[in-house]
Scaffold this motif. Structure first.
Motif, PDB file in Angstrom:
ATOM      1  N   CYS A  72      28.336 -13.046 -11.686  1.00 13.82           N
ATOM      2  CA  CYS A  72      27.753 -14.383 -11.510  1.00 13.82           C
ATOM      3  C   CYS A  72      28.825 -15.477 -11.486  1.00 13.82           C
ATOM      4  O   CYS A  72      28.602 -16.591 -11.962  1.00 13.82           O
ATOM      5  CB  CYS A  72      26.712 -14.667 -12.586  1.00 13.82           C
ATOM      6  N   SER A  73      30.001 -15.118 -10.954  1.00 13.76           N
ATOM      7  CA  SER A  73      31.127 -16.057 -10.826  1.00 13.76           C
ATOM      8  C   SER A  73      31.536 -16.666 -12.161  1.00 13.76           C
ATOM      9  O   SER A  73      32.202 -17.703 -12.198  1.00 13.76           O
ATOM     10  CB  SER A  73      30.785 -17.172  -9.826  1.00 13.76           C
ATOM     11  N   GLY A  74      31.125 -16.044 -13.246  1.00 15.00           N
ATOM     12  CA  GLY A  74      31.425 -16.588 -14.566  1.00 15.00           C
ATOM     13  C   GLY A  74      30.572 -17.776 -14.941  1.00 15.00           C
ATOM     14  O   GLY A  74      30.813 -18.409 -15.967  1.00 15.00           O
ATOM     15  N   GLN A 128      23.840 -26.713 -13.730  1.00 19.81           N
ATOM     16  CA  GLN A 128      24.808 -27.298 -12.797  1.00 19.81           C
ATOM     17  C   GLN A 128      25.359 -26.281 -11.795  1.00 19.81           C
ATOM     18  O   GLN A 128      26.185 -26.629 -10.943  1.00 19.81           O
ATOM     19  CB  GLN A 128      25.973 -27.980 -13.520  1.00 19.81           C
ATOM     20  N   TYR A 129      24.892 -25.004 -11.863  1.00 22.97           N
ATOM     21  CA  TYR A 129      25.348 -24.017 -10.892  1.00 22.97           C
ATOM     22  C   TYR A 129      24.142 -23.397 -10.194  1.00 22.97           C
ATOM     23  O   TYR A 129      23.056 -23.276 -10.760  1.00 22.97           O
ATOM     24  CB  TYR A 129      26.181 -22.923 -11.571  1.00 22.97           C
ATOM     25  N   SER A 130      24.355 -22.993  -8.947  1.00 17.24           N
ATOM     26  CA  SER A 130      23.281 -22.392  -8.170  1.00 17.24           C
ATOM     27  C   SER A 130      23.885 -21.404  -7.184  1.00 17.24           C
ATOM     28  O   SER A 130      25.092 -21.185  -7.150  1.00 17.24           O
ATOM     29  CB  SER A 130      22.474 -23.476  -7.431  1.00 17.24           C
ATOM     30  N   GLY A 131      23.023 -20.801  -6.347  1.00 18.64           N
ATOM     31  CA  GLY A 131      23.481 -19.802  -5.390  1.00 18.64           C
ATOM     32  C   GLY A 131      23.210 -18.410  -5.913  1.00 18.64           C
ATOM     33  O   GLY A 131      22.989 -18.189  -7.109  1.00 18.64           O
ATOM     34  N   GLN A 145      27.780 -19.419  -7.491  1.00 19.34           N
ATOM     35  CA  GLN A 145      29.088 -19.852  -6.996  1.00 19.34           C
ATOM     36  C   GLN A 145      29.120 -21.315  -6.599  1.00 19.34           C
ATOM     37  O   GLN A 145      30.187 -21.862  -6.346  1.00 19.34           O
ATOM     38  CB  GLN A 145      29.495 -18.983  -5.801  1.00 19.34           C
ATOM     39  N   LYS A 146      27.967 -21.972  -6.559  1.00 18.26           N
ATOM     40  CA  LYS A 146      27.913 -23.364  -6.119  1.00 18.26           C
ATOM     41  C   LYS A 146      27.736 -24.289  -7.319  1.00 18.26           C
ATOM     42  O   LYS A 146      26.875 -24.058  -8.166  1.00 18.26           O
ATOM     43  CB  LYS A 146      26.755 -23.560  -5.147  1.00 18.26           C
ATOM     44  N   GLY A 178      34.111 -31.742   1.985  1.00 21.62           N
ATOM     45  CA  GLY A 178      34.564 -32.530   0.838  1.00 21.62           C
ATOM     46  C   GLY A 178      33.455 -33.036  -0.050  1.00 21.62           C
ATOM     47  O   GLY A 178      33.683 -33.377  -1.195  1.00 21.62           O
ATOM     48  N   ASP A 179      32.244 -33.137   0.451  1.00 28.33           N
ATOM     49  CA  ASP A 179      31.118 -33.615  -0.342  1.00 28.33           C
ATOM     50  C   ASP A 179      30.028 -32.551  -0.346  1.00 28.33           C
ATOM     51  O   ASP A 179      29.814 -31.858   0.633  1.00 28.33           O
ATOM     52  CB  ASP A 179      30.540 -34.913   0.232  1.00 28.33           C
ATOM     53  N   SER A 180      29.327 -32.460  -1.458  1.00 20.90           N
ATOM     54  CA  SER A 180      28.242 -31.484  -1.539  1.00 20.90           C
ATOM     55  C   SER A 180      26.914 -32.160  -1.832  1.00 20.90           C
ATOM     56  O   SER A 180      25.943 -31.484  -2.150  1.00 20.90           O
ATOM     57  CB  SER A 180      28.546 -30.446  -2.630  1.00 20.90           C
ATOM     58  N   TYR A 181      26.889 -33.488  -1.726  1.00 23.28           N
ATOM     59  CA  TYR A 181      25.645 -34.196  -1.997  1.00 23.28           C
ATOM     60  C   TYR A 181      25.558 -35.447  -1.142  1.00 23.28           C
ATOM     61  O   TYR A 181      26.561 -35.938  -0.590  1.00 23.28           O
ATOM     62  CB  TYR A 181      25.542 -34.574  -3.478  1.00 23.28           C
ATOM     63  N   GLN A 182      24.364 -35.979  -1.036  1.00 18.09           N
ATOM     64  CA  GLN A 182      24.145 -37.217  -0.307  1.00 18.09           C
ATOM     65  C   GLN A 182      23.069 -38.014  -1.017  1.00 18.09           C
ATOM     66  O   GLN A 182      22.032 -37.459  -1.399  1.00 18.09           O
ATOM     67  CB  GLN A 182      23.729 -36.920   1.136  1.00 18.09           C
ATOM     68  N   CYS A 183      23.313 -39.307  -1.181  1.00 19.59           N
ATOM     69  CA  CYS A 183      22.354 -40.180  -1.859  1.00 19.59           C
ATOM     70  C   CYS A 183      21.480 -40.902  -0.835  1.00 19.59           C
ATOM     71  O   CYS A 183      21.992 -41.401   0.168  1.00 19.59           O
ATOM     72  CB  CYS A 183      23.077 -41.214  -2.725  1.00 19.59           C
TER      73      CYS A 183
END
Length: 308
Positions: A186-188, A208-211, A215-216, A239-244
């Protein structure tokens, strides 16, 4: 027949006709993948570990919480407590001495044969052992591949014992918790778990992790969007993993800028002052024209030149 043999046969028949499965099997509903495999010993006896009701005794579960698992509903199947292994575990069968005179063996049978017990003799290639069960014997790993296996008693003489409980349901599970063979589980960032009704071990991620393999990193869990803006995970953005998504009166990457108000980054050479909630006045150094200053009046971030 010797006196010892007679005593063993009497003991055998007493076990068969007096003992009836009524115990509740103890088991964990959710287990975690172990790094090292372990040996498991099953006592092939009618005295200790025979359950009857498929749910309440054998699986120690409430029938109402099993969801879509209804095929075995209300089954009364006396059996040795079902066993769940992880791939790589070893299995040993420890036989009751009083049953050895019956020439007993185990056979790998279908689910239907397991539930109803084999009505006819089994094929030689179905036999688990090449000899009769005496003492402690290891089950060949070839019988313990991924999936559910059904073992039933097969004997040469004496009464049929399958209906009394001599049958074993063994489920072998693999883990699906690694991106690569030597990658951490589980990627630790999670735990590799399996529920009693699941067919494999899967990742359950920490906050705070998913996938699939945890890994995300979930940037939205850090609440980067302000002023009641909504956050959306977008892995495609470099570079970004979110959008507001900002409310109408706010703008900017994190919705921290008020629409119609001057922002520190708007003008780098000059001064900016708010006039109304939606209007601001900017004074910029022109420098290279000979004129000293330019004045702009801006409304909702749209600016017009006033004078210079």
């Amino acid at each position: 027949m010797s006196a010892k043999s007679t005593v063993l046969i009497v003991v055998c028949f007493l076990q068969i006709y007096i003992v009836n499965g009524q115990i509740t099997c103890e088991r964990q509903m959710t287990v975690e993948w172990r790094v090292e495999p372990k040996p498991n010993i099953i006592k092939w006896t009618l005295r200790e570990n025979i359950c009857s009701d498929f749910y309440t005794e054998c699986w120690n579960m409430d029938k109402s919480i099993t969801g879509d698992i209804s095929e075995e509903q209300n089954l009364h199947v006396p059996q040795i407590c079902p066993l769940q292994l992880q791939l790589g575990d070893s299995l040993f069968i420890s036989s009751e001495p009083s049953f050895q005179l019956l020439g007993m063996n185990l056979a790998n049978v279908s689910k239907e044969e397991f539930i109803n017990c084999p009505k006819t003799g089994v094929l030689e290639e179905q036999l688990i052992f090449v000899y009769q069960v005496r003492g402690l014997h290891q089950v060949n790993p070839k019988w313990l591949g991924v999936g559910t296996h059904y073992f039933a008693e097969q004997h040469h003489k004496g009464p049929q014992l399958c209906n009394k409980g001599f049958r074993l349901n063994v489920t072998v599970k693999q883990q699906l918790c690694q991106q690569a063979p030597h990658a951490p589980l589980c990627s630790g960032h999670g735990r590799c778990l399996s529920h009693v009704w699941e067919n494999a071990y899967n990742c359950h991620c920490f906050p705070q992790y998913s996938g699939r393999f945890c890994q995300k990193f979930d940037m939205c869990s850090t609440k980067p969007c302000h002023n009641n803006a909504s956050c959306t995970e977008i892995s495609q953005l470099p570079g970004d993993s979110y959008q507001c998504t900002c409310p109408p009166q706010f703008s900017g990457k994190n919705c921290t800028e008020i629409v119609g108000q001057c922002q520190p980054r708007t003008y780098f050479n000059g001064n900016c002052s708010n006039v109304t909630p939606n209007t601001f006045l900017c004074e910029r150094n022109k420098g290279f024209t000979g004129k000293k200053h330019l004045y702009f009046l801006c409304y909702n971030s749209k600016c017009e030149l006033l004078f210079y």
